[in-house]
Motif scaffolding. Structure first.
Motif, short mmCIF file in Angstrom:
data_model
loop_
_atom_site.label_atom_id
_atom_site.label_comp_id
_atom_site.label_asym_id
_atom_site.label_seq_id
_atom_site.Cartn_x
_atom_site.Cartn_y
_atom_site.Cartn_z
N LYS A 85 -3.84 -4.16 -3.70
CA LYS A 85 -3.39 -5.17 -4.76
C LYS A 85 -3.45 -5.39 -5.97
N GLY A 86 -2.58 -5.76 -6.64
CA GLY A 86 -2.74 -5.81 -8.44
C GLY A 86 -2.13 -4.24 -8.91
N TYR A 87 -2.24 -3.25 -8.19
CA TYR A 87 -1.60 -1.73 -8.71
C TYR A 87 -0.18 -1.98 -9.44
N SER A 88 0.38 -1.36 -10.02
CA SER A 88 1.15 -1.34 -10.71
C SER A 88 1.55 0.58 -10.85
N VAL A 89 2.73 0.59 -10.69
CA VAL A 89 3.17 1.89 -10.12
C VAL A 89 4.59 2.53 -11.47
N ALA A 94 7.05 2.51 -2.95
CA ALA A 94 6.02 3.75 -2.79
C ALA A 94 5.01 2.50 -3.24
N LEU A 95 4.83 1.69 -3.64
CA LEU A 95 3.23 0.59 -3.86
C LEU A 95 3.67 0.42 -1.63
N ILE A 102 2.80 7.24 -9.87
CA ILE A 102 0.60 7.03 -10.13
C ILE A 102 1.14 5.41 -9.98
N PHE A 103 -0.27 5.25 -9.86
CA PHE A 103 -0.84 3.75 -9.76
C PHE A 103 -2.04 3.66 -10.45
N THR A 104 -1.86 2.44 -11.05
CA THR A 104 -2.33 2.24 -11.98
C THR A 104 -3.27 0.47 -11.78
N LYS A 105 -4.30 0.14 -12.23
CA LYS A 105 -4.84 -1.16 -12.05
C LYS A 105 -5.64 -1.48 -12.89
#
Length: 220
Positions: free
Chosen positions: A201-205, A184-185, A213-216
């Motif tokens: 860069k640095g986002y988690s899912v 997904a990333l 849902i992508f968050t940082k």
């Protein structure tokens, strides 16, 4: 509602465009101030005013004034501190070509071959929180939302890319994630950069059925 012994909704329709006389000077002045920033083309023309109270309906607003015009509406939500929201319909030809091109390109970036052409554009504003152009078709299968002041893309949707036919089919289709977190990333990185200008860069899912849902930490 005889079964529940209650009045579900009450509406009063005023056949007048004199907002000062109908809604009072305070709300009329607030509406005029809102329209100065929203209706810079001076297109909004009030043709009728409604007062509505529907306390049991699922969606908000439930207690409000609404000013109607030709393909135009302005709501004053009395339960939310008289918050004003408005919407006006524009033809595609009346919107700057640069915005229309950005909307079309953003939709193509999703990589879904099946699309429906945009049919019109909504100019939408809610208080000081949201002020956008919304390119869409009549059934809202496709839409692209672009900031009216920033010119940046807020949202892209193409429901024609759905490949399930029922609730049961949906549950079966997403019983297991279609993409892993790493997949997904990898898939979102070029699209997020092209459409939203965001480096991933640095986002988690997080995965919730068909939602990724992508968050940082620290990101807005």
């Amino acid at each position: 509602n005889p079964a529940k012994k209650r009045v579900e909704s009450t509406s009063i329709i005023y056949k007048s465009s004199n907002t000062n006389a109908v809604i009072g000077a305070a709300l009329a002045n607030k509406t005029a101030a809102f329209l100065k920033t929203y209706d810079t083309d001076h297109k909004f023309k009030t043709e009728a005013i409604w007062r509505v109270y529907s306390p049991y309906q699922d969606n908000a607003p439930r207690n409000y004034w609404v000013l109607w015009g030709n393909n135009q509406s302005l709501y004053i939500d009395l339960d939310q501190g008289n918050q004003i929201s408005a919407s006006m319909t524009y033809s595609l030809a009346s919107v700057k070509a640069q915005l229309a091109n950005k909307a079309n390109q953003s939709l193509k970036t999703l990589g879904i071959s099946l699309t429906k052409p945009f049919e019109y554009v909504l100019r939408e504003k809610t208080g000081n929180k949201k002020f956008v152009w919304n390119f869409r078709d009549d059934e809202d299968n496709n839409h692209v939302v672009i900031g009216a002041k920033t010119g940046k893309v807020w949202e892209v949707q193409n429901l024609l890319g759905q490949d399930w036919t029922s609730d049961q089919d949906f549950a079966k289709s997403f019983a297991k994630p279609v993409l892993s977190k790493n997949q997904a990333l990898s898939a979102i990185k070029p699209k997020a950069k092209a459409v939203f200008g965001i480096q991933m860069k640095g986002y988690s899912v997080q995965i919730k059925k068909n939602e990724y849902i992508f968050t940082k930490k620290g990101a807005a």
